[in-house]
Design a protein around this motif. Sequence first.
Motif, PDB file in Angstrom:
ATOM      1  N   SER A 162       0.829  -1.214   0.000  1.00  0.00           N
ATOM      2  CA  SER A 162       0.000   0.000   0.000  1.00  0.00           C
ATOM      3  C   SER A 162       0.856   1.255   0.000  1.00  0.00           C
ATOM      4  N   GLU A 163       1.962   1.237   0.761  1.00  0.00           N
ATOM      5  CA  GLU A 163       2.861   2.393   0.792  1.00  0.00           C
ATOM      6  C   GLU A 163       3.522   2.581  -0.570  1.00  0.00           C
ATOM      7  N   LYS A 164       3.877   1.483  -1.188  1.00  0.00           N
ATOM      8  CA  LYS A 164       4.506   1.541  -2.504  1.00  0.00           C
ATOM      9  C   LYS A 164       3.542   2.108  -3.546  1.00  0.00           C
ATOM     10  N   GLU A 165       2.306   1.657  -3.513  1.00  0.00           N
ATOM     11  CA  GLU A 165       1.310   2.142  -4.476  1.00  0.00           C
ATOM     12  C   GLU A 165       1.000   3.615  -4.262  1.00  0.00           C
ATOM     13  N   GLU A 166       0.974   4.028  -3.009  1.00  0.00           N
ATOM     14  CA  GLU A 166       0.705   5.438  -2.694  1.00  0.00           C
ATOM     15  C   GLU A 166       1.820   6.331  -3.217  1.00  0.00           C
ATOM     16  N   LEU A 167       3.075   5.872  -3.051  1.00  0.00           N
ATOM     17  CA  LEU A 167       4.207   6.646  -3.531  1.00  0.00           C
ATOM     18  C   LEU A 167       4.225   6.694  -5.055  1.00  0.00           C
ATOM     19  N   LYS A 168       3.900   5.595  -5.686  1.00  0.00           N
ATOM     20  CA  LYS A 168       3.839   5.568  -7.152  1.00  0.00           C
ATOM     21  C   LYS A 168       2.773   6.521  -7.669  1.00  0.00           C
ATOM     22  N   LEU A 218       3.975  10.070  -7.483  1.00  0.00           N
ATOM     23  CA  LEU A 218       4.987  10.385  -8.494  1.00  0.00           C
ATOM     24  C   LEU A 218       4.501  10.132  -9.916  1.00  0.00           C
ATOM     25  N   SER A 219       3.206   9.833 -10.055  1.00  0.00           N
ATOM     26  CA  SER A 219       2.598   9.578 -11.371  1.00  0.00           C
ATOM     27  C   SER A 219       3.263   8.412 -12.100  1.00  0.00           C
ATOM     28  N   ILE A 220       3.598   7.370 -11.344  1.00  0.00           N
ATOM     29  CA  ILE A 220       4.147   6.150 -11.929  1.00  0.00           C
ATOM     30  C   ILE A 220       3.008   5.151 -12.071  1.00  0.00           C
ATOM     31  N   LYS A 221       2.805   4.688 -13.284  1.00  0.00           N
ATOM     32  CA  LYS A 221       1.716   3.727 -13.527  1.00  0.00           C
ATOM     33  C   LYS A 221       2.309   2.337 -13.732  1.00  0.00           C
ATOM     34  N   ASP A 222       2.332   1.888 -14.955  1.00  0.00           N
ATOM     35  CA  ASP A 222       2.855   0.551 -15.235  1.00  0.00           C
ATOM     36  C   ASP A 222       4.255   0.599 -15.843  1.00  0.00           C
ATOM     37  N   GLU A 223       4.846   1.799 -15.881  1.00  0.00           N
ATOM     38  CA  GLU A 223       6.155   1.910 -16.520  1.00  0.00           C
ATOM     39  C   GLU A 223       7.229   1.175 -15.709  1.00  0.00           C
ATOM     40  N   LEU A 224       8.235   0.721 -16.428  1.00  0.00           N
ATOM     41  CA  LEU A 224       9.434   0.225 -15.778  1.00  0.00           C
ATOM     42  C   LEU A 224      10.178   1.430 -15.206  1.00  0.00           C
ATOM     43  N   VAL A 225      10.736   1.298 -14.009  1.00  0.00           N
ATOM     44  CA  VAL A 225      11.422   2.411 -13.360  1.00  0.00           C
ATOM     45  C   VAL A 225      12.923   2.134 -13.323  1.00  0.00           C
ATOM     46  N   ASP A 268      14.022   7.812   2.865  1.00  0.00           N
ATOM     47  CA  ASP A 268      13.476   8.080   1.533  1.00  0.00           C
ATOM     48  C   ASP A 268      14.282   7.393   0.433  1.00  0.00           C
ATOM     49  N   VAL A 269      15.611   7.247   0.638  1.00  0.00           N
ATOM     50  CA  VAL A 269      16.408   6.490  -0.335  1.00  0.00           C
ATOM     51  C   VAL A 269      15.841   5.083  -0.460  1.00  0.00           C
ATOM     52  N   ASN A 270      15.532   4.467   0.680  1.00  0.00           N
ATOM     53  CA  ASN A 270      14.954   3.124   0.666  1.00  0.00           C
ATOM     54  C   ASN A 270      13.620   3.105  -0.090  1.00  0.00           C
ATOM     55  N   LYS A 271      12.795   4.103   0.146  1.00  0.00           N
ATOM     56  CA  LYS A 271      11.494   4.156  -0.532  1.00  0.00           C
ATOM     57  C   LYS A 271      11.651   4.279  -2.043  1.00  0.00           C
ATOM     58  N   TYR A 272      12.550   5.169  -2.476  1.00  0.00           N
ATOM     59  CA  TYR A 272      12.748   5.346  -3.914  1.00  0.00           C
ATOM     60  C   TYR A 272      13.349   4.093  -4.549  1.00  0.00           C
ATOM     61  N   MET A 273      14.272   3.443  -3.836  1.00  0.00           N
ATOM     62  CA  MET A 273      14.847   2.201  -4.364  1.00  0.00           C
ATOM     63  C   MET A 273      13.778   1.125  -4.510  1.00  0.00           C
ATOM     64  N   ASN A 274      12.798   1.113  -3.610  1.00  0.00           N
ATOM     65  CA  ASN A 274      11.715   0.143  -3.687  1.00  0.00           C
ATOM     66  C   ASN A 274      10.892   0.290  -4.968  1.00  0.00           C
ATOM     67  N   LEU A 275      10.929   1.486  -5.560  1.00  0.00           N
ATOM     68  CA  LEU A 275      10.172   1.726  -6.791  1.00  0.00           C
ATOM     69  C   LEU A 275      10.935   1.301  -8.034  1.00  0.00           C
TER      70      LEU A 275
END
Length: 402
Positions: free
Chosen positions: A213-219, A222-229, A293-300
């Motif tokens: 849920s946290e990952k989806e909220e962050l995505k 940041l307007s990340i949908k199904d794209e590869l990051v 936050d580094v950890n959160k961004y890496m998770n994406l």
Amino acid sequence: MNILYLVNMNENNIKGLFTANHEKIMAIKTLLDKDDVLNMYSVQFYDVGLGKIFKKLSGKKIFVNNGDSFVKDGITYRKEYLKVNLRNRLIEKEDNDYEKYKDFIEKHEKEILECDAVVAMWGYPHGRLAYHIGKRYNKPYFVQYYGSDIHTNPYKNENVKKKIVEVLNNAENNFFVSNKLKESANGLGWNKENWSITKNGVNFEKFYQIDKSEKEELKKKLSIKDELVIGYVGSLTEVKRSDSLVKIYSKVNEKKKCKYIFVGDGDMRSQVEKEANENNLDSIFTGNVDITDVNKYMNLMDIMILPSRREGFGSVIVEANSLGVLTIGSDAGGIPEVIGDERYIVKEGEDFEKRYADTIIKFINSGWDKEELINRVKMEYDWKNIARNDLDIIRRVVKDEE
């Protein structure tokens, strides 16, 4: 055992070096006997006199005294400052540069006399301070080298190079984060056997899978949908080859539209942002952020890249791998050692950016074994095991000195 630690840590600049110093010290504290003592000083700098005025007039960064201590995760680091002025710059050119470090040494003479060993967590000037303490008080000293203190800074200043070699030659042990960095030290003119390899590690309490849920909220934020990051974590500087980031991403984008995250800051940030906009990359620039936050961004991220020109270790590699994020790196410095798989390495040479992009596309198409990445990090990069190795070496020397 009583150890005096000299660290290169600025609480206003929490990046890879700060984290490596801090995580190792936290791990060491868990391994100490109840009677052991650690005295920790963050040795920083401040500008004074005419040098300060000249820097101000030329628009250069001025170092200031910003307090007596700071606390991180319950550990107190007392701060001491080395003056940056014209006199000390002249002293630095002399063979005997003791005067540059005299104020610190005399102020802390009692602690120095009581300690069994000195550990400097950076080659210069911290290692040089340890050298003078060792020479004056016959104390064994150890130096940890991380990267630019060996592969870059000594080549900018012949006086620094000469003094680093003297530090290397007289240390009880020189700890290098990679074999490649050790070879770089050999290139400076040091060839003794007083060395060991001690890698950087991962704090698994700080790098972990965030919940869905946290990952989806962050995505969503940041307007990340199904794209590869695809991500980059580090300084935006020449050493990190930041001038190639957009070139690589643009070639990837020709074949696969992705989202690109840049985590970090540096003197090339405005240039990289400008190039990203000109090439219509769907990109996010976070600036410097804390470890959470580094950890959160890496998770994406799906893939992270590290195309450095020079690199002592590359802690972000194992941090990303601990989350199953594939890291593709250059063959600079310790990067191949840390990645441990030549399939994920792009060698120097012609068409570097194109070959880098082709490698990214290859693994986008074929995939990779995330569990294999995670398990390797857990086996090889646990901070407690790394700290235990360091302490064993220090204890052996101290015991022999008694």
